[in-house]
Design a protein around this motif. Structure first.
Motif, PDB file in Angstrom:
ATOM      1  N   LEU A   1       1.229   2.901 -24.006  1.00  0.00           N
ATOM      2  CA  LEU A   1       2.338   2.788 -24.950  1.00  0.00           C
ATOM      3  C   LEU A   1       2.504   1.368 -25.478  1.00  0.00           C
ATOM      4  N   TYR A   2       2.432   0.370 -24.613  1.00  0.00           N
ATOM      5  CA  TYR A   2       2.648  -0.999 -25.081  1.00  0.00           C
ATOM      6  C   TYR A   2       1.457  -1.528 -25.867  1.00  0.00           C
ATOM      7  N   SER A   3       0.260  -1.033 -25.586  1.00  0.00           N
ATOM      8  CA  SER A   3      -0.891  -1.376 -26.428  1.00  0.00           C
ATOM      9  C   SER A   3      -0.696  -0.816 -27.834  1.00  0.00           C
ATOM     10  N   THR A   4      -0.144   0.402 -27.905  1.00  0.00           N
ATOM     11  CA  THR A   4       0.147   1.010 -29.210  1.00  0.00           C
ATOM     12  C   THR A   4       1.207   0.215 -29.959  1.00  0.00           C
ATOM     13  N   LEU A   5       2.255  -0.227 -29.246  1.00  0.00           N
ATOM     14  CA  LEU A   5       3.320  -1.010 -29.871  1.00  0.00           C
ATOM     15  C   LEU A   5       2.777  -2.314 -30.439  1.00  0.00           C
TER      16      LEU A   5
ATOM     17  N   LEU B   1      12.070   3.307 -23.921  1.00  0.00           N
ATOM     18  CA  LEU B   1      12.755   4.571 -23.656  1.00  0.00           C
ATOM     19  C   LEU B   1      11.743   5.695 -23.470  1.00  0.00           C
ATOM     20  N   ILE B   2      10.728   5.744 -24.339  1.00  0.00           N
ATOM     21  CA  ILE B   2       9.699   6.780 -24.225  1.00  0.00           C
ATOM     22  C   ILE B   2       8.929   6.626 -22.920  1.00  0.00           C
ATOM     23  N   ALA B   3       8.543   5.382 -22.602  1.00  0.00           N
ATOM     24  CA  ALA B   3       7.786   5.125 -21.370  1.00  0.00           C
ATOM     25  C   ALA B   3       8.580   5.540 -20.144  1.00  0.00           C
ATOM     26  N   ASN B   4       9.868   5.215 -20.133  1.00  0.00           N
ATOM     27  CA  ASN B   4      10.697   5.553 -18.981  1.00  0.00           C
ATOM     28  C   ASN B   4      10.925   7.052 -18.857  1.00  0.00           C
ATOM     29  N   LEU B   5      11.029   7.748 -19.980  1.00  0.00           N
ATOM     30  CA  LEU B   5      11.181   9.206 -19.929  1.00  0.00           C
ATOM     31  C   LEU B   5       9.926   9.850 -19.329  1.00  0.00           C
ATOM     32  N   LEU B   6       8.752   9.359 -19.739  1.00  0.00           N
ATOM     33  CA  LEU B   6       7.504   9.922 -19.227  1.00  0.00           C
ATOM     34  C   LEU B   6       7.290   9.590 -17.749  1.00  0.00           C
ATOM     35  N   ALA B   7       7.730   8.388 -17.351  1.00  0.00           N
ATOM     36  CA  ALA B   7       7.475   7.931 -15.983  1.00  0.00           C
ATOM     37  C   ALA B   7       8.635   8.212 -15.034  1.00  0.00           C
TER      38      ALA B   7
ATOM     39  N   ALA C   1       0.826  -1.213   0.000  1.00  0.00           N
ATOM     40  CA  ALA C   1       0.000   0.000   0.000  1.00  0.00           C
ATOM     41  C   ALA C   1       0.859   1.260   0.000  1.00  0.00           C
ATOM     42  N   GLU C   2       2.025   1.216   0.644  1.00  0.00           N
ATOM     43  CA  GLU C   2       2.884   2.403   0.741  1.00  0.00           C
ATOM     44  C   GLU C   2       3.424   2.848  -0.623  1.00  0.00           C
ATOM     45  N   LEU C   3       3.430   1.941  -1.598  1.00  0.00           N
ATOM     46  CA  LEU C   3       4.005   2.254  -2.909  1.00  0.00           C
ATOM     47  C   LEU C   3       2.941   2.567  -3.959  1.00  0.00           C
ATOM     48  N   ARG C   4       1.680   2.382  -3.597  1.00  0.00           N
ATOM     49  CA  ARG C   4       0.602   2.437  -4.589  1.00  0.00           C
ATOM     50  C   ARG C   4       0.553   3.774  -5.325  1.00  0.00           C
ATOM     51  N   GLN C   5       0.708   4.872  -4.622  1.00  0.00           N
ATOM     52  CA  GLN C   5       0.578   6.193  -5.257  1.00  0.00           C
ATOM     53  C   GLN C   5       1.676   6.462  -6.277  1.00  0.00           C
ATOM     54  N   PHE C   6       2.816   5.748  -6.162  1.00  0.00           N
ATOM     55  CA  PHE C   6       3.920   5.942  -7.100  1.00  0.00           C
ATOM     56  C   PHE C   6       3.831   4.996  -8.302  1.00  0.00           C
ATOM     57  N   ILE C   7       2.881   4.067  -8.290  1.00  0.00           N
ATOM     58  CA  ILE C   7       2.802   3.020  -9.300  1.00  0.00           C
ATOM     59  C   ILE C   7       1.667   3.244 -10.291  1.00  0.00           C
ATOM     60  N   LEU C   8       0.570   3.867  -9.865  1.00  0.00           N
ATOM     61  CA  LEU C   8      -0.635   3.944 -10.689  1.00  0.00           C
ATOM     62  C   LEU C   8      -0.404   4.683 -12.011  1.00  0.00           C
ATOM     63  N   ILE C   9       0.274   5.834 -11.973  1.00  0.00           N
ATOM     64  CA  ILE C   9       0.494   6.597 -13.207  1.00  0.00           C
ATOM     65  C   ILE C   9       1.447   5.861 -14.156  1.00  0.00           C
ATOM     66  N   PRO C  10       2.584   5.301 -13.683  1.00  0.00           N
ATOM     67  CA  PRO C  10       3.411   4.479 -14.587  1.00  0.00           C
ATOM     68  C   PRO C  10       2.644   3.312 -15.193  1.00  0.00           C
ATOM     69  N   PHE C  11       1.731   2.690 -14.420  1.00  0.00           N
ATOM     70  CA  PHE C  11       0.885   1.635 -14.968  1.00  0.00           C
ATOM     71  C   PHE C  11       0.111   2.149 -16.180  1.00  0.00           C
ATOM     72  N   ALA C  12      -0.503   3.322 -16.023  1.00  0.00           N
ATOM     73  CA  ALA C  12      -1.318   3.889 -17.106  1.00  0.00           C
ATOM     74  C   ALA C  12      -0.453   4.217 -18.325  1.00  0.00           C
ATOM     75  N   ILE C  13       0.731   4.793 -18.098  1.00  0.00           N
ATOM     76  CA  ILE C  13       1.639   5.126 -19.201  1.00  0.00           C
ATOM     77  C   ILE C  13       2.036   3.864 -19.961  1.00  0.00           C
ATOM     78  N   ASN C  14       2.424   2.819 -19.238  1.00  0.00           N
ATOM     79  CA  ASN C  14       2.837   1.568 -19.869  1.00  0.00           C
ATOM     80  C   ASN C  14       1.688   0.925 -20.636  1.00  0.00           C
ATOM     81  N   LEU C  15       0.493   0.973 -20.066  1.00  0.00           N
ATOM     82  CA  LEU C  15      -0.666   0.374 -20.723  1.00  0.00           C
ATOM     83  C   LEU C  15      -0.914   1.013 -22.086  1.00  0.00           C
TER      84      LEU C  15
END
Length: 242
Positions: free
Chosen positions: A42-46, A91-97, A26-40
């Motif tokens: 970008l990788y769906s597009t790929l 690389l793009i995903a990591n730059l955004l996140a 639970a302590e990490l949840r707030q730092f994970i949700l937005i990267p999850f959305a970014i990855n979802l």
């Protein structure tokens, strides 16, 4: 218990599994949700682009004199294009996140270390210069691989070389977050990871494999940040290799 023993390749697997398990904290949840959305996104597009265009692209680049070996060459070209494509999207995903991953790494470290001596942000100018140094380091090694990838005959080995390069680049990418939080910039990061070359290559290779698998690729990047942060906490960051 520390998983690291000298240069054990299994350490990479162990810390990545720990990173996946820590995603539920639970302590990490707030730092994970937005990267999850970014990855979802970008990788769906790929996956969509790969499904739609990759066959035509590969047929365009396979020379006529290799058509009779199409059943061998096509999988090699597919692997090469897929590695290049996913590496670009990663690389793009990591730059955004990146801002979220830096905070995720710092929070992970604080959860395993009661004092804050490990987490000390370096000056912004030094971080930017270090990032430029890392980009230059990777670019100087990627360019020869791009040349090899378009030379008929020789390009058969390109997927293997891209795989090794990608594994090392992935390791450097995800260890940068905890090591920068420890005040260690690119030159020092490279020296530390070189001490554990086999184990960090296995870590980077597993991350790279995970990023190519649908659904898992949404989880693997934050898990890699967490795993690298836990591993960096266990590493010897000050003493040279003996």
């Amino acid at each position: 218990m520390r998983l690291i023993t000298n240069n054990n390749p299994m350490a990479g697997f162990g810390y990545l599994v720990k990173g996946l398990k820590w995603l539920t904290k639970a302590e990490l949840r707030q730092f994970i949700l937005i990267p999850f959305a970014i990855n979802l996104v970008l990788y769906s597009t790929l996956l969509f682009l790969a499904y739609t265009y990759i066959d035509a692209l590969i047929q365009h680049f396979i020379p006529d004199w290799l058509i009779w070996l199409n059943w061998i060459v096509w999988p090699l070209f597919f692997a090469g294009f897929f590695v290049i494509g996913f590496f670009t999207f990663t690389l793009i995903a990591n730059l955004l996140a990146a801002p979220f991953y830096g905070a995720l790494s710092a929070k992970t470290t604080r959860l395993v270390k009661t004092d804050s001596s490990f987490v000390k942000e370096p000056p912004v100018v030094k971080v930017v210069l270090a990032e430029l140094g890392r980009a230059r380091y990777l670019l100087l090694r990627a360019l020869p691989l791009l040349v090899i990838s378009v030379i008929p005959g020789i390009n058969i080995v390109a997927p293997v070389l891209w795989g090794l390069f990608g594994a090392w680049a992935m390791a450097m990418e995800y260890f940068a977050y905890p090591l920068e939080n420890a005040g260690i910039l690119f030159a020092g990061q490279k020296q530390i990871l070189s001490r554990y070359r086999l184990s960090t290559l296995s870590f980077g290779g597993l991350v790279m494999l995970g990023l190519t698998l649908p659904l898992l690729n949404i989880l693997i990047a934050p898990a890699a940040v967490i795993g690298a942060s836990l591993w960096a906490h266990d590493m010897d960051l000050s003493q040279p290799e003996t």
